[in-house]
Design a protein around this motif. Sequence first.
Motif, PDB file in Angstrom:
ATOM      1  N   UNK A 124       1.904  -7.781 -13.780  1.00 39.58           N
ATOM      2  CA  UNK A 124       0.488  -7.635 -14.113  1.00 39.58           C
ATOM      3  C   UNK A 124      -0.342  -7.371 -12.850  1.00 39.58           C
ATOM      4  N   UNK A 125      -0.016  -8.105 -11.783  1.00 36.96           N
ATOM      5  CA  UNK A 125      -0.725  -7.918 -10.521  1.00 36.96           C
ATOM      6  C   UNK A 125      -0.436  -6.540  -9.922  1.00 36.96           C
ATOM      7  N   UNK A 126       0.809  -6.100 -10.069  1.00 36.01           N
ATOM      8  CA  UNK A 126       1.164  -4.767  -9.578  1.00 36.01           C
ATOM      9  C   UNK A 126       0.350  -3.701 -10.314  1.00 36.01           C
ATOM     10  N   UNK A 127       0.268  -3.808 -11.634  1.00 38.89           N
ATOM     11  CA  UNK A 127      -0.489  -2.829 -12.427  1.00 38.89           C
ATOM     12  C   UNK A 127      -1.952  -2.795 -11.994  1.00 38.89           C
ATOM     13  N   UNK A 128      -2.546  -3.963 -11.754  1.00 39.31           N
ATOM     14  CA  UNK A 128      -3.940  -4.020 -11.314  1.00 39.31           C
ATOM     15  C   UNK A 128      -4.093  -3.402  -9.926  1.00 39.31           C
ATOM     16  N   UNK A 129      -3.129  -3.699  -9.050  1.00 32.84           N
ATOM     17  CA  UNK A 129      -3.188  -3.180  -7.681  1.00 32.84           C
ATOM     18  C   UNK A 129      -3.125  -1.654  -7.669  1.00 32.84           C
ATOM     19  N   UNK A 130      -2.227  -1.084  -8.480  1.00 34.19           N
ATOM     20  CA  UNK A 130      -2.117   0.370  -8.546  1.00 34.19           C
ATOM     21  C   UNK A 130      -3.380   0.974  -9.154  1.00 34.19           C
ATOM     22  N   UNK A 131      -3.885   0.370 -10.203  1.00 36.67           N
ATOM     23  CA  UNK A 131      -5.099   0.884 -10.844  1.00 36.67           C
ATOM     24  C   UNK A 131      -6.276   0.892  -9.865  1.00 36.67           C
ATOM     25  N   UNK A 132      -6.311  -0.094  -8.968  1.00 34.12           N
ATOM     26  CA  UNK A 132      -7.398  -0.173  -7.983  1.00 34.12           C
ATOM     27  C   UNK A 132      -7.327   0.955  -6.957  1.00 34.12           C
ATOM     28  N   UNK A 190       0.825  -1.205   0.000  1.00 36.27           N
ATOM     29  CA  UNK A 190       0.000   0.000   0.000  1.00 36.27           C
ATOM     30  C   UNK A 190       0.860   1.256   0.000  1.00 36.27           C
ATOM     31  N   UNK A 191       1.975   1.217   0.720  1.00 38.84           N
ATOM     32  CA  UNK A 191       2.855   2.384   0.774  1.00 38.84           C
ATOM     33  C   UNK A 191       3.467   2.679  -0.585  1.00 38.84           C
ATOM     34  N   UNK A 192       3.972   1.644  -1.263  1.00 42.87           N
ATOM     35  CA  UNK A 192       4.565   1.842  -2.587  1.00 42.87           C
ATOM     36  C   UNK A 192       3.519   2.395  -3.553  1.00 42.87           C
ATOM     37  N   UNK A 193       2.312   1.851  -3.516  1.00 44.35           N
ATOM     38  CA  UNK A 193       1.239   2.366  -4.374  1.00 44.35           C
ATOM     39  C   UNK A 193       0.937   3.816  -4.034  1.00 44.35           C
ATOM     40  N   UNK A 238      14.852  -1.401  -5.571  1.00 44.27           N
ATOM     41  CA  UNK A 238      14.621  -2.810  -5.256  1.00 44.27           C
ATOM     42  C   UNK A 238      13.145  -3.125  -5.469  1.00 44.27           C
ATOM     43  N   UNK A 239      12.853  -4.089  -6.334  1.00 41.64           N
ATOM     44  CA  UNK A 239      11.460  -4.413  -6.652  1.00 41.64           C
ATOM     45  C   UNK A 239      11.041  -5.815  -6.208  1.00 41.64           C
ATOM     46  N   UNK A 240      12.019  -6.660  -5.881  1.00 39.86           N
ATOM     47  CA  UNK A 240      11.686  -8.075  -5.676  1.00 39.86           C
ATOM     48  C   UNK A 240      10.809  -8.326  -4.454  1.00 39.86           C
ATOM     49  N   UNK A 241      10.912  -7.499  -3.410  1.00 46.53           N
ATOM     50  CA  UNK A 241      10.084  -7.721  -2.223  1.00 46.53           C
ATOM     51  C   UNK A 241       8.608  -7.479  -2.560  1.00 46.53           C
ATOM     52  N   UNK A 242       8.331  -6.386  -3.257  1.00 47.18           N
ATOM     53  CA  UNK A 242       6.951  -6.104  -3.658  1.00 47.18           C
ATOM     54  C   UNK A 242       6.450  -7.179  -4.614  1.00 47.18           C
ATOM     55  N   UNK A 243       7.270  -7.531  -5.597  1.00 50.52           N
ATOM     56  CA  UNK A 243       6.871  -8.585  -6.537  1.00 50.52           C
ATOM     57  C   UNK A 243       6.528  -9.883  -5.812  1.00 50.52           C
TER      58      UNK A 243
END
Length: 318
Positions: free
Chosen positions: A171-179, A115-118, A154-159
Amino acid sequence: MARKPRIHIPGAVYHVMLRGNGGQTIFLHNDDRDAFEELVAEGVSRYDHRIHGYCWMPNHIHLAVQVGDVPLSKAMQHLAFRYTRWINKRENRIGHLFQGRFKAILVDADTYLLELVRYIHLNPVRTRLVSDPTEYRWSGHRAYLGLDRVSWLTTNWVYSQLAQDMTTAREQYARFVAAGLQEDYREDFHRGTSEGRILGDDHFVENALKQASQSSGARIKLESIISVVCAARRMDLDQVSGADRGRAGAEARALIAYLALDMDAATLTQTGKFFNRDISTLSSAVSRLRERMKLDSDLAGEIKRLANLLGINANNKA
């Protein structure tokens, strides 16, 4: 009222915010952001922390930082100092660029990292600079989508919290941000839920405060640095802090200011107030000292010995 000490927990994640002094613009040109990112990359290498999200707004910055053994305040002071010096030199001016101390909220990453990264990456959308976060070049969002490459992000923790393979995770990240595109300002990411500096449940807060209490005893004080430097240089306090503008006193003050910054004991402003010296003069003296250390091995050795001695003394008192 005394400021609350920073909570330093190796491996912890912080939401960091740093604003321009009086709301002023801190990035005058795109080249400024490039220069700032070079300093950020240098800090990641030098202080061994990880950045999981970022956004450079016109008059402030946001970071999701996971610290190592080096306290966050040391890394942020170094970044702000170096960037301010760079801007002031180019613009031929003096003075503060940033507004006092940076703000940092200790975050329970297991619960809030995604949530913080978004939240950080959607800052340009909330402030209506863009309608789509992919249009904003100066955040980590495009790198998470694979559109840009940012070596120090660093992106691997979020991924890993989204999917096992890279393609699905993006793909999941893009959907999460769009939400979260309609998400408004969140007070908890700016003030925390406990003592204005921690975001997490009661168990997380309790553990964080316990760790902070255990480590606070080893904090090095400005007075200790002054005492050790005076002894090493065979000078008394009056010689160092008096009205005498001689070279020996000036060098001792620069050394004290450098060690205070390096060991997270005091800011340049605090050291300047102690000695009743102008901060810009003290800042220039510290910069000259840093340059001399690169060429003068004896000076570098002396500073290392003093830092080791201060560390030993602090640990013995803790």
